[in-house]
Enzyme design. Structure first.
Site, PDB file in Angstrom:
ATOM      1  N   CYS A 196       0.810  -1.231   0.000  1.00  0.00           N
ATOM      2  CA  CYS A 196       0.000   0.000   0.000  1.00  0.00           C
ATOM      3  C   CYS A 196       0.836   1.271   0.000  1.00  0.00           C
ATOM      4  O   CYS A 196       0.609   2.178  -0.798  1.00  0.00           O
ATOM      5  CB  CYS A 196      -0.971  -0.022   1.182  1.00  0.00           C
ATOM      6  SG  CYS A 196      -0.148   0.017   2.811  1.00  0.00           S
ATOM      7  N   HIS A 243      -2.638   1.620   6.830  1.00  0.00           N
ATOM      8  CA  HIS A 243      -2.899   1.402   5.385  1.00  0.00           C
ATOM      9  C   HIS A 243      -2.997   2.753   4.687  1.00  0.00           C
ATOM     10  O   HIS A 243      -3.674   3.664   5.160  1.00  0.00           O
ATOM     11  CB  HIS A 243      -4.197   0.609   5.195  1.00  0.00           C
ATOM     12  CG  HIS A 243      -4.488   0.266   3.757  1.00  0.00           C
ATOM     13  ND1 HIS A 243      -3.809  -0.697   3.067  1.00  0.00           N
ATOM     14  CD2 HIS A 243      -5.422   0.775   2.890  1.00  0.00           C
ATOM     15  CE1 HIS A 243      -4.294  -0.799   1.831  1.00  0.00           C
ATOM     16  NE2 HIS A 243      -5.293   0.093   1.713  1.00  0.00           N
ATOM     17  N   HIS A 255      -5.894   2.147  -4.461  1.00  0.00           N
ATOM     18  CA  HIS A 255      -4.891   1.652  -3.506  1.00  0.00           C
ATOM     19  C   HIS A 255      -4.474   0.233  -3.874  1.00  0.00           C
ATOM     20  O   HIS A 255      -5.175  -0.472  -4.631  1.00  0.00           O
ATOM     21  CB  HIS A 255      -5.436   1.696  -2.074  1.00  0.00           C
ATOM     22  CG  HIS A 255      -6.646   0.855  -1.873  1.00  0.00           C
ATOM     23  ND1 HIS A 255      -6.826   0.011  -0.789  1.00  0.00           N
ATOM     24  CD2 HIS A 255      -7.809   0.699  -2.603  1.00  0.00           C
ATOM     25  CE1 HIS A 255      -7.982  -0.584  -0.851  1.00  0.00           C
ATOM     26  NE2 HIS A 255      -8.598  -0.183  -1.954  1.00  0.00           N
TER      27      HIS A 255
END
Length: 279
Positions: A196, A243, A255
Site C-alpha cells: 500500500c 494502510h 490503492h
C-alpha cells in the site's frame, strides 16, 4: 565553215566511188540525207543515221548463198541515241545547329502546398491543409485562419486561455491509474508489484515528489486535510496509519489493496479512515 568543207570532201569521194560500193544513207547538217559508201564512211569515221537492219532471209538455200542476204562485214553499226538525264542533286545537308539538342530549360517549380499553422497550447505548432475550416472555439487552439478572419473584421484577436496546470496530486493520480490491476506484494515498491505505501510512494515519485516509504511515515508528513475538502491525489490513511490510499475523486480511492485484489478502486468509506494529507 568546217561543216561545208566536210560536206565537199564527202561529195568528192562520192564522185570517185559511185557505183563501186554499197552505200548507206547519212544525214549531213546543212545538206540533207545522202548515200555514202560504207568504205568511205569508215575512212571518215561517219556513222550512218539509218538503223542497222539485216536483209530478209532468202527462202532458197542458206543465208550465205542467197543473193539477197546482207554481208555482215558491210553493215554499219549505228548506236542508238541515249538521253542522259543528270541525277537529281542531293538535298542540301542539314545544318549542324539543327542537329544540336534543344537547350535544357529550368524545371518549373512545383506550387507551394496550401497549408496553414495551428498552435496547440502545451503541444506546439502543427501544419494543417489550408482548405480545413478555421478551428475556432477550441480551448488552447490558435488557428492562423481564424486569426486572419478576426483581423480582417477589425476585431481583436482572442488570446487562447492557458490550459490549467495539473496539480501534483492529479499527476500522481494519472500515474496510479496506469497501474490498475498490478500485483500486491509485501514490501513491493513497483513498477510491477506494490504494497500500500509502496504504491503511494511510486505514484508521487512519477509526479516529481518523494514521499516517505511506510504508511505511518506518510500519515505524519504533508499537510493535514479535512475529509470534506479532499482533492484528487490526497493521501487517505486507514486503521490508525496502517494502510495508505489515494483519493481518486467522487468518493473513491485507488490503492494496493491485498494479495487477492492488487491495485484497485474502492469506496472512500469502505474502511475506517484515520486522516488525510496533501503533498
Amino acid at each position: 565553215m568546217t561543216g561545208v568543207l566536210g560536206a565537199a570532201a564527202v561529195g568528192a569521194a562520192l564522185l570517185f566511188t559511185a557505183g563501186e560500193a554499197h552505200a548507206a544513207p547519212v544525214t549531213v547538217p546543212g545538206i540533207g540525207s545522202i548515200d555514202i559508201p560504207n568504205e568511205i564512211a569508215a575512212q571518215f569515221g561517219i556513222i550512218a543515221a539509218a538503223p542497222q537492219v539485216p536483209a530478209p532471209e532468202s527462202t532458197a538455200g542458206d543465208a550465205g548463198d542467197s543473193p539477197g542476204a546482207t554481208d555482215p562485214s558491210r553493215l554499219v553499226g549505228i548506236p542508238g541515241r541515249m538521253a542522259i538525264t543528270p541525277a537529281d542533286p542531293l538535298p542540301d545537308p542539314v545544318p549542324v545547329q539543327s542537329l544540336s539538342p534543344e537547350p535544357l530549360r529550368p524545371a518549373t517549380p512545383a506550387p507551394a502546398p496550401d497549408v496553414r499553422t495551428v498552435v496547440v497550447a502545451g503541444l506546439g505548432s502543427f501544419t494543417v491543409p489550408g482548405g480545413l475550416p478555421p478551428l475556432v472555439g477550441i480551448p488552447g487552439v490558435t488557428d492562423a485562419a481564424a486569426t486572419g478572419m478576426s483581423e480582417a473584421a477589425g476585431a481583436s484577436v482572442p488570446v487562447p486561455a492557458a490550459m490549467p496546470k495539473r496539480s501534483t496530486g492529479q499527476r500522481a493520480i494519472d500515474a496510479a491509474r496506469s497501474k490498475l490491476g498490478a500485483y500486491y506484494r509485501a514490501g513491493g515498491n513497483g513498477p510491477d508489484s506494490f504494497d500500500c505505501s509502496g504504491f503511494v510512494q511510486w505514484s508521487y515519485r512519477q509526479a516529481g515528489v518523494e514521499l516517505p516509504r511506510t504508511s505511518y511515515s506518510q500519515l505524519a508528513a504533508g499537510t493535514p486535510v479535512p475529509l470534506d475538502d479532499l482533492q484528487p491525489g490526497d493521501l487517505v490513511s486507514y486503521y490508525g496509519g496502517g494502510h495508505s490510499a489515494m483519493y481518486l475523486g467522487d468518493g473513491q480511492i485507488i490503492h494496493a489493496s491485498d494479495s487477492s485484489s492488487g491495485v484497485k478502486i474502492s469506496p472512500l468509506n469502505n474502511m475506517p479512515v484515520t486522516g488525510a494529507r496533501r503533498f
